[in-house]
Design a protein around this motif. Structure first.
Motif, short mmCIF file in Angstrom:
data_model
loop_
_atom_site.label_atom_id
_atom_site.label_comp_id
_atom_site.label_asym_id
_atom_site.label_seq_id
_atom_site.Cartn_x
_atom_site.Cartn_y
_atom_site.Cartn_z
N ARG A 28 0.81 -1.21 0.00
CA ARG A 28 0.00 0.00 0.00
C ARG A 28 0.85 1.27 0.00
O ARG A 28 0.51 2.26 -0.64
CB ARG A 28 -0.90 0.02 1.24
N GLN A 30 4.11 1.87 -0.94
CA GLN A 30 5.24 2.07 -1.85
C GLN A 30 4.80 1.95 -3.31
O GLN A 30 5.21 1.04 -4.03
CB GLN A 30 6.34 1.05 -1.55
N PRO A 31 3.94 2.87 -3.73
CA PRO A 31 3.35 2.72 -5.06
C PRO A 31 3.81 3.73 -6.10
O PRO A 31 3.14 3.93 -7.09
CB PRO A 31 1.87 2.96 -4.75
N ASP A 32 4.93 4.45 -5.86
CA ASP A 32 5.22 5.59 -6.71
C ASP A 32 5.72 5.19 -8.09
O ASP A 32 6.31 4.14 -8.28
CB ASP A 32 6.26 6.49 -6.05
N ASP A 40 4.27 12.11 -10.24
CA ASP A 40 4.68 10.96 -9.44
C ASP A 40 3.40 10.23 -9.07
O ASP A 40 2.72 10.58 -8.11
CB ASP A 40 5.45 11.41 -8.19
N ASP A 42 0.55 7.79 -7.82
CA ASP A 42 0.24 6.93 -6.68
C ASP A 42 -0.48 5.69 -7.22
O ASP A 42 -1.70 5.62 -7.27
CB ASP A 42 -0.66 7.70 -5.70
N HIS A 44 -0.98 2.70 -6.15
CA HIS A 44 -1.74 1.80 -5.27
C HIS A 44 -2.85 2.51 -4.51
O HIS A 44 -3.33 1.99 -3.51
CB HIS A 44 -0.78 1.12 -4.29
N ARG A 45 -3.24 3.69 -4.97
CA ARG A 45 -4.33 4.37 -4.28
C ARG A 45 -5.61 3.55 -4.33
O ARG A 45 -6.42 3.57 -3.40
CB ARG A 45 -4.58 5.76 -4.88
N ARG A 48 -5.70 1.24 -1.42
CA ARG A 48 -5.99 1.87 -0.14
C ARG A 48 -7.39 2.45 -0.06
O ARG A 48 -8.04 2.41 0.99
CB ARG A 48 -4.99 3.01 0.13
N GLU A 53 -5.77 6.96 -8.53
CA GLU A 53 -5.52 8.40 -8.44
C GLU A 53 -6.28 9.12 -9.54
O GLU A 53 -6.38 8.65 -10.68
CB GLU A 53 -4.02 8.67 -8.58
#
Length: 270
Positions: A28, A30-32, A40, A42, A44-45, A48, A53
């Protein structure tokens, strides 16, 4: 974090080195993913929060929007929203995406496929790689007047993309209160109501005094001079004497749609 990293986490869970909860937390947080020098992502938004994104279209060039879309779709992400995208810029984004289809991606080699884009000019929302999702619960979006529809549709489409069943009740402002009262059974059956109004914003207080569910007020910039670009409606809603009313920023249909979907989701879990 790429697929190899995820496989390594799964191996550690299998070997008892990590618990499943610890592995999920690593995934969750470390999705960058860098795109050029301007974004940049996200990635894995959705893990979560239930939705990927969202791209805010105003202030970004067509090339930047297309680059972000291409990178996200190349990772298999669906239902990517682009908000506040004008008709003119939407056409530009389509043209850039078409040109990109002939050029390999440096950030994501798998992003060479054509990006499907669905656009609604009223809400100014585009959805890349649209995919039907199961709709649950009930969110009702109420608009005082036809001039409020762009903001109301932004809220409604957002809530739908976040998995809510949405019913629309439009043009029921307090200047003709009987119109709203005729639709009261629809409102009473909702888990949450989004009330969109400009002018003096009185619709929110009226609805808040009639129903038991939470009401989200959305002031719009619709109105004559003393409306002050929506400030009068905003202050009116903030000072509502009806209980159970919350208020988002002026013209913020997107924010209201997200909040309503989350409330609706929690209601459905009970």
């Amino acid at each position: 974090m790429d697929n190899q990293d995820i496989y390594e986490l799964l191996r550690q869970v299998s070997d008892g080195i990590r618990t499943p909860e610890q592995a999920l937390e690593d995934i969750r947080m470390q999705p960058d993913m860098l795109v050029g020098n301007y974004a940049d992502i996200d990635l894995h938004r959705g893990v979560r929060q239930g939705m990927p994104e969202v791209i805010y279209g105003e202030g970004k060039t067509a090339e930047q929007i297309a680059g972000i879309l291409r990178a996200m779709t190349g990772r298999g992400i669906k239902n990517i929203m682009v908000t506040r995208l004008s008709v003119e810029k939407e056409a530009q984004v389509r043209a850039v995406l078409k040109a990109y289809g002939e050029t390999p991606s440096h950030q994501c080699p798998d992003a060479d496929q054509e990006v499907a884009l669905r656009y609604d000019p009223t809400s100014r929302i585009a959805v890349a790689e649209p995919e039907e999702t199961e709709k649950t619960g009930k969110v009702v979006v109420v608009a005082a007047g036809t001039s409020d529809l762009p903001v109301a549709e932004e809220a409604a489409i957002t809530a739908e993309l976040y998995g809510s069943y949405v019913e629309r009740v439009y043009d029921v402002g307090v200047a003709g209160l009987h119109r709203l009262l005729h639709r009261l059974p629809v409102l009473e059956d909702a888990n949450v109501i989004i009330a969109v109004a400009g002018m003096e914003g009185a619709l929110v207080s009226v609805i808040g005094g009639l129903v038991a569910c939470p009401v989200i007020g959305v002031p719009t910039s619709v109105g004559y001079g003393a409306n002050f670009g929506g400030l009068a409606a905003l202050l009116s809603m903030l000072n509502s004497c009806a209980s159970g009313v919350s208020v988002v920023n002026i013209d913020n249909g997107f924010g209201a749609g997200v909040l309503a979907a989350r409330i609706n989701r929690q209601s459905c879990r009970k």
